[in-house]
Each structure stands twice: as C-alpha cells, then as structure tokens.
Design an enzyme around this catalytic site. Structure first.
Site, PDB file in Angstrom:
ATOM      1  N   VAL A  18      -3.745  -4.871   5.089  1.00  0.00           N
ATOM      2  CA  VAL A  18      -2.628  -4.688   4.168  1.00  0.00           C
ATOM      3  C   VAL A  18      -1.424  -4.234   4.972  1.00  0.00           C
ATOM      4  O   VAL A  18      -1.522  -3.375   5.834  1.00  0.00           O
ATOM      5  CB  VAL A  18      -2.946  -3.661   3.051  1.00  0.00           C
ATOM      6  CG1 VAL A  18      -4.047  -4.178   2.154  1.00  0.00           C
ATOM      7  CG2 VAL A  18      -3.328  -2.314   3.629  1.00  0.00           C
ATOM      8  N   SER A  19      -0.268  -4.842   4.709  1.00  0.00           N
ATOM      9  CA  SER A  19       0.940  -4.521   5.461  1.00  0.00           C
ATOM     10  C   SER A  19       1.978  -3.789   4.632  1.00  0.00           C
ATOM     11  O   SER A  19       2.956  -3.281   5.165  1.00  0.00           O
ATOM     12  CB  SER A  19       1.562  -5.805   6.030  1.00  0.00           C
ATOM     13  OG  SER A  19       1.788  -6.754   5.005  1.00  0.00           O
ATOM     14  N   THR A  20       1.786  -3.690   3.305  1.00  0.00           N
ATOM     15  CA  THR A  20       2.737  -2.996   2.447  1.00  0.00           C
ATOM     16  C   THR A  20       2.010  -2.129   1.444  1.00  0.00           C
ATOM     17  O   THR A  20       0.800  -2.256   1.240  1.00  0.00           O
ATOM     18  CB  THR A  20       3.626  -3.996   1.667  1.00  0.00           C
ATOM     19  OG1 THR A  20       2.830  -4.639   0.671  1.00  0.00           O
ATOM     20  CG2 THR A  20       4.226  -5.043   2.585  1.00  0.00           C
ATOM     21  N   GLN A  23      -0.013  -3.733  -1.500  1.00  0.00           N
ATOM     22  CA  GLN A  23      -1.319  -4.338  -1.284  1.00  0.00           C
ATOM     23  C   GLN A  23      -2.379  -3.230  -1.205  1.00  0.00           C
ATOM     24  O   GLN A  23      -2.156  -2.190  -0.602  1.00  0.00           O
ATOM     25  CB  GLN A  23      -1.321  -5.165   0.006  1.00  0.00           C
ATOM     26  CG  GLN A  23      -0.304  -6.302  -0.017  1.00  0.00           C
ATOM     27  CD  GLN A  23      -0.157  -6.957   1.344  1.00  0.00           C
ATOM     28  OE1 GLN A  23      -0.428  -6.357   2.372  1.00  0.00           O
ATOM     29  NE2 GLN A  23       0.269  -8.201   1.339  1.00  0.00           N
ATOM     30  N   ASP A 207       4.155   1.501   5.755  1.00  0.00           N
ATOM     31  CA  ASP A 207       4.931   0.265   5.639  1.00  0.00           C
ATOM     32  C   ASP A 207       5.835   0.086   6.855  1.00  0.00           C
ATOM     33  O   ASP A 207       7.039   0.367   6.814  1.00  0.00           O
ATOM     34  CB  ASP A 207       5.766   0.283   4.359  1.00  0.00           C
ATOM     35  CG  ASP A 207       6.252  -1.116   3.971  1.00  0.00           C
ATOM     36  OD1 ASP A 207       6.205  -2.003   4.836  1.00  0.00           O
ATOM     37  OD2 ASP A 207       6.666  -1.302   2.815  1.00  0.00           O
TER      38      ASP A 207
END
Length: 219
Positions: A18-20, A23, A207
């Site tokens: 997950v990058s943000t 998510q 993030d």
C-alpha cells in the site's frame, strides 16, 4: 498447509503493498479470501512506491524472498502489487518460478507456474507475464503524467493556493527517512536521525508519495 518434497510445509502467502492512506492491507486479504485463497501469512509493505523501489529493496519485499520455498503459493491482488517496473516484475516472477513457487493473482485469477515443460505453454505464460508487467508500468506512467498535468494547471490557475503550507521537512530528511524505513528502522531512531518529531515521521511514513509531491510544490 501441505507437505512438499523434504519437510517443508507449503504455504500460501499474500504479498500486499500500500502506498497511500486510502489503501488498506486488510482489504487485500479479504479480497484474496473471498476469491477462495486460504492465506497462511501476510507480508506487506507500507508507503512504498512500486515504480521507483524494486521489490528486493523493500523491507518486507526482502523478507518475501527469504520466506518463499518450493511448493509455496504467492498470492497478489494483481501484478502491480509486486511493482510497476517492467524489468523488476518480470525478473521477480521468473526468480520465484525457478524456486518452484506458484504465483497467483486475485484479479483475473492468473497463475504463473514454472513447472510446465511444454514449450508452447511456456511461451504463452511468458508472454502473459510480459504483458501484465508492461501494463502495470504503463498505468503508473499514465497516472504520473496525469498528475503532472494537473499540477501544472493548478500552478497556472492559483499558484499561491496550490503550494499550500510550507513543508516542515526538507529533501535530505525525507531521503534519509526513506532509506531508514527500507532498512526496517523504528520511528524513534528515524526521528533522532532526521531531527523530525515522531508524529511527523509517522505522517510521512504513511504516504511518501504525498510528501514528495509537497516538496515538489516548493521547489
């Protein structure tokens, strides 16, 4: 779990990235279980770009290479969770297949298995791997280009409003933090090394993409 050759208990491992903040790891597990997978373990990377950071350079990505053995099944929501770099994704899948690991996707229900010896089946499999990896990179590049166009438009319309509040961190601090996160360092150690508060470290760690965008706006 089932026994394979030797004494290894074959496992089904879900890799999630997950990058943000939007998510959530648990959503990817729920999707996998709803698709019929019995997940034995979840390996997950948080706040890591799949475009600029290779799987082997991510803290949990490295652990994935240590965990997977012959007979194991690696489940990913789609190949873009492994990465959005064509060479990295194709090399990673081939390395795992050579180990006897089967890679399966939740979306499209694809299976990449290195056990087949039929040349036609191998050709179809390798072509599909290449296509999916190319699609993941192309989507990432299209998204980045769209974001870049939006940024330029916002700068033109309302330059002062677009920039927002000046960041409380600089490029050197963010780079050091990213490196320490990749090495698995804790928040306290990162805060001491960068001179940032634990709250700031936690926010940026959740993030990195947004942090990079904020710095870009103040270049």
């Amino acid at each position: 779990m089932t026994l394979t050759g030797g004494c290894h208990m074959s496992r089904t491992i879900l890799y999630a990235r997950v990058s943000t903040l939007d998510q959530v790891i648990e959503h990817q597990r729920q999707q996998a279980e709803a698709a019929g997978f019995n997940i034995d373990e979840v390996v997950a990377d948080h706040g890591v770009s799949g475009t600029t950071t290779l799987l082997s350079e991510r803290s949990e990505g490295r652990r994935l290479f240590d965990l997977l053995r012959h007979g194991d099944v690696l489940v990913v929501r789609w190949v873009d969770r492994l990465g959005r770099n064509y060479d990295d994704v194709t090399d990673t899948i081939r390395r795992f297949m050579k180990r006897g690991v089967v890679i399966k996707t939740v979306i499209n229900k694809l299976t990449f298995d290195g056990a087949t010896t039929d040349p036609m089946q191998q050709a179809v499999r390798d072509a599909m791997i290449a296509f999916m990896a190319a699609t993941a990179q192309a989507q990432a590049e299209a998204t980045k280009e769209a974001q870049r166009a939006g940024i330029m438009a916002a700068r033109t319309r309302e330059p002062s409003k677009y920039r927002g509040r000046k960041p409380s961190f600089n490029r050197q601090q963010l780079t050091l933090m990213r490196d320490m996160v990749a090495r698995g360092e804790g928040m306290s150690a990162i805060a001491r090394a960068t001179g940032l508060t634990r709250q700031t470290v936690q926010r940026l760690r959740n993030d990195f993409t947004a942090a990079e965008a904020l710095l870009e706006r103040w270049v």
